[in-house]
Design a protein around this motif. Structure first.
Motif, PDB file in Angstrom:
ATOM      1  N   ARG A 152      24.699  36.237  36.436  1.00  0.00           N
ATOM      2  CA  ARG A 152      25.687  36.473  37.484  1.00  0.00           C
ATOM      3  C   ARG A 152      25.147  37.500  38.472  1.00  0.00           C
ATOM      4  O   ARG A 152      24.435  38.431  38.089  1.00  0.00           O
ATOM      5  CB  ARG A 152      27.013  36.975  36.897  1.00  0.00           C
ATOM      6  CG  ARG A 152      27.760  35.930  36.055  1.00  0.00           C
ATOM      7  CD  ARG A 152      28.498  34.928  36.935  1.00  0.00           C
ATOM      8  NE  ARG A 152      29.035  33.809  36.181  1.00  0.00           N
ATOM      9  CZ  ARG A 152      30.237  33.801  35.617  1.00  0.00           C
ATOM     10  NH1 ARG A 152      31.021  34.863  35.699  1.00  0.00           N
ATOM     11  NH2 ARG A 152      30.662  32.729  34.972  1.00  0.00           N
ATOM     12  N   LEU A 153      25.521  37.320  39.730  1.00  0.00           N
ATOM     13  CA  LEU A 153      25.140  38.248  40.786  1.00  0.00           C
ATOM     14  C   LEU A 153      26.389  38.557  41.596  1.00  0.00           C
ATOM     15  O   LEU A 153      27.177  37.653  41.896  1.00  0.00           O
ATOM     16  CB  LEU A 153      24.071  37.631  41.692  1.00  0.00           C
ATOM     17  CG  LEU A 153      23.662  38.436  42.928  1.00  0.00           C
ATOM     18  CD1 LEU A 153      22.886  39.678  42.521  1.00  0.00           C
ATOM     19  CD2 LEU A 153      22.826  37.570  43.878  1.00  0.00           C
ATOM     20  N   ALA A 154      26.584  39.811  41.927  1.00  0.00           N
ATOM     21  CA  ALA A 154      27.732  40.215  42.731  1.00  0.00           C
ATOM     22  C   ALA A 154      27.271  41.027  43.932  1.00  0.00           C
ATOM     23  O   ALA A 154      26.279  41.754  43.851  1.00  0.00           O
ATOM     24  CB  ALA A 154      28.716  41.041  41.898  1.00  0.00           C
ATOM     25  N   ALA A 155      27.992  40.888  45.040  1.00  0.00           N
ATOM     26  CA  ALA A 155      27.683  41.657  46.244  1.00  0.00           C
ATOM     27  C   ALA A 155      28.965  41.853  47.037  1.00  0.00           C
ATOM     28  O   ALA A 155      29.871  41.014  47.001  1.00  0.00           O
ATOM     29  CB  ALA A 155      26.634  40.946  47.097  1.00  0.00           C
ATOM     30  N   TYR A 156      29.025  42.980  47.739  1.00  0.00           N
ATOM     31  CA  TYR A 156      30.178  43.243  48.598  1.00  0.00           C
ATOM     32  C   TYR A 156      29.762  43.112  50.053  1.00  0.00           C
ATOM     33  O   TYR A 156      28.908  43.839  50.540  1.00  0.00           O
ATOM     34  CB  TYR A 156      30.738  44.645  48.349  1.00  0.00           C
ATOM     35  CG  TYR A 156      31.925  44.960  49.244  1.00  0.00           C
ATOM     36  CD1 TYR A 156      33.207  44.582  48.876  1.00  0.00           C
ATOM     37  CD2 TYR A 156      31.749  45.610  50.466  1.00  0.00           C
ATOM     38  CE1 TYR A 156      34.295  44.849  49.693  1.00  0.00           C
ATOM     39  CE2 TYR A 156      32.831  45.880  51.286  1.00  0.00           C
ATOM     40  CZ  TYR A 156      34.093  45.500  50.906  1.00  0.00           C
ATOM     41  OH  TYR A 156      35.161  45.747  51.719  1.00  0.00           O
ATOM     42  N   HIS A 161      31.920  39.206  46.285  1.00  0.00           N
ATOM     43  CA  HIS A 161      31.471  37.850  45.971  1.00  0.00           C
ATOM     44  C   HIS A 161      30.743  37.878  44.629  1.00  0.00           C
ATOM     45  O   HIS A 161      29.933  38.776  44.377  1.00  0.00           O
ATOM     46  CB  HIS A 161      30.516  37.323  47.035  1.00  0.00           C
ATOM     47  CG  HIS A 161      31.120  37.234  48.412  1.00  0.00           C
ATOM     48  ND1 HIS A 161      31.329  38.347  49.212  1.00  0.00           N
ATOM     49  CD2 HIS A 161      31.543  36.165  49.130  1.00  0.00           C
ATOM     50  CE1 HIS A 161      31.852  37.963  50.365  1.00  0.00           C
ATOM     51  NE2 HIS A 161      32.000  36.657  50.346  1.00  0.00           N
ATOM     52  N   VAL A 162      31.024  36.897  43.784  1.00  0.00           N
ATOM     53  CA  VAL A 162      30.342  36.759  42.505  1.00  0.00           C
ATOM     54  C   VAL A 162      29.790  35.339  42.406  1.00  0.00           C
ATOM     55  O   VAL A 162      30.532  34.369  42.598  1.00  0.00           O
ATOM     56  CB  VAL A 162      31.285  37.035  41.312  1.00  0.00           C
ATOM     57  CG1 VAL A 162      30.517  36.923  39.993  1.00  0.00           C
ATOM     58  CG2 VAL A 162      31.928  38.418  41.435  1.00  0.00           C
ATOM     59  N   VAL A 171      31.415  31.895  42.222  1.00  0.00           N
ATOM     60  CA  VAL A 171      32.374  31.884  41.116  1.00  0.00           C
ATOM     61  C   VAL A 171      33.717  32.455  41.558  1.00  0.00           C
ATOM     62  O   VAL A 171      34.773  31.876  41.310  1.00  0.00           O
ATOM     63  CB  VAL A 171      31.823  32.692  39.924  1.00  0.00           C
ATOM     64  CG1 VAL A 171      32.858  32.774  38.801  1.00  0.00           C
ATOM     65  CG2 VAL A 171      30.536  32.070  39.405  1.00  0.00           C
ATOM     66  N   ARG A 172      33.700  33.621  42.199  1.00  0.00           N
ATOM     67  CA  ARG A 172      34.916  34.254  42.667  1.00  0.00           C
ATOM     68  C   ARG A 172      34.664  34.986  43.979  1.00  0.00           C
ATOM     69  O   ARG A 172      33.558  35.465  44.228  1.00  0.00           O
ATOM     70  CB  ARG A 172      35.439  35.280  41.647  1.00  0.00           C
ATOM     71  CG  ARG A 172      36.001  34.723  40.382  1.00  0.00           C
ATOM     72  CD  ARG A 172      37.307  33.971  40.586  1.00  0.00           C
ATOM     73  NE  ARG A 172      38.363  34.795  41.163  1.00  0.00           N
ATOM     74  CZ  ARG A 172      39.167  35.579  40.461  1.00  0.00           C
ATOM     75  NH1 ARG A 172      39.030  35.673  39.138  1.00  0.00           N
ATOM     76  NH2 ARG A 172      40.132  36.255  41.051  1.00  0.00           N
ATOM     77  N   LYS A 173      35.709  35.075  44.785  1.00  0.00           N
ATOM     78  CA  LYS A 173      35.698  35.905  45.983  1.00  0.00           C
ATOM     79  C   LYS A 173      36.948  36.760  45.922  1.00  0.00           C
ATOM     80  O   LYS A 173      38.065  36.242  45.871  1.00  0.00           O
ATOM     81  CB  LYS A 173      35.659  35.052  47.251  1.00  0.00           C
ATOM     82  CG  LYS A 173      35.521  35.870  48.521  1.00  0.00           C
ATOM     83  CD  LYS A 173      35.106  35.020  49.706  1.00  0.00           C
ATOM     84  CE  LYS A 173      36.163  34.002  50.079  1.00  0.00           C
ATOM     85  NZ  LYS A 173      35.845  33.323  51.360  1.00  0.00           N
ATOM     86  N   LEU A 174      36.764  38.081  45.893  1.00  0.00           N
ATOM     87  CA  LEU A 174      37.866  38.995  45.634  1.00  0.00           C
ATOM     88  C   LEU A 174      38.079  39.925  46.824  1.00  0.00           C
ATOM     89  O   LEU A 174      37.208  40.746  47.142  1.00  0.00           O
ATOM     90  CB  LEU A 174      37.573  39.840  44.388  1.00  0.00           C
ATOM     91  CG  LEU A 174      37.219  39.066  43.115  1.00  0.00           C
ATOM     92  CD1 LEU A 174      36.707  40.012  42.048  1.00  0.00           C
ATOM     93  CD2 LEU A 174      38.444  38.314  42.611  1.00  0.00           C
TER      94      LEU A 174
END
Length: 207
Positions: A152-156, A161-162, A171-174
């Motif tokens: 998994r990779l996440a960035a703001y 965003h994941v 996968v998800r946008k929060l």
């Protein structure tokens, strides 16, 4: 095997330590490239180290001797770059707000086959990927992070965003009420933590 720890300093010094006694490993000389070391990881077999320096250089090193194998300069539009824990992928946040991932084929080879996970947004009002800073806090984290398993990779970038780093699928946008000071993924990539103001928010990114 957990017996060796690598450290990178702001003056570019790279050191190897024996974790049993927490002393510098005998017979290994420091390597100095003159630029702050921002990211350092071992390859899965421990035989190679990968580093990213503040001048956007990507280096590979032989762990046994701490001798440089190769060095590559990343594109000038790279603002922040983070190596996956397995050393086989390199995630970069670009100055225009885009997120790109390169594969790292192996020993002595540089990043290849770049692919975009997030296109540049229409506008970026402030420097992207840098954690929020105010008068009371000094930011020490970038807003790009991997899970420990590298899946998994996440960035703001305006929102959290994941991605599934295996399929490149979002996968998800929060949406957050404010820009975070730092973000982190749990080892299995299921939980995302964001430090906002004086709080820590936890998100289950699988639901």
């Amino acid at each position: 095997d957990g017996k060796t720890l690598a450290s990178g300093s702001k003056d570019g010094t790279i050191k190897l330590w024996n974790t049993a006694v927490f002393q510098e490993r005998p017979g290994v000389k420091d390597q100095l490239n003159g630029h702050r070391i921002e990211s350092i990881v071992f390859s899965p077999d421990g035989g190679t180290m990968f580093t990213i320096s503040s001048n956007r250089s990507f280096g590979t090193w032989e762990t046994a001797t701490l001798q440089p194998l190769t060095s590559y300069e990343l594109p000038r539009d790279v603002r922040i770059a983070v190596i996956s824990p397995q050393g086989n992928q390199l995630a970069a946040g670009l100055t225009n707000g885009a997120v790109r991932v390169w594969s790292v084929p192996g020993r002595g080879k540089g990043p290849q086959l770049g692919r975009d996970l997030l296109p540049a947004p229409p506008s970026v009002s402030e420097p992207p990927f840098a954690a929020r800073i105010d008068e009371d806090r000094s930011a020490a984290f970038s807003l790009v992070t991997w899970s420990a398993d590298g899946k998994r990779l996440a960035a703001y970038v305006k929102e959290l965003h994941v991605w599934d780093a295996v399929t490149d699928q979002l996968v998800r946008k929060l949406p957050l009420g404010d820009k975070p000071y730092s973000i982190a993924l749990s080892p299995n990539g299921r939980i995302l933590a964001a430090g906002i103001a004086r709080d820590i928010e936890l998100w289950d990114v699988t639901t």
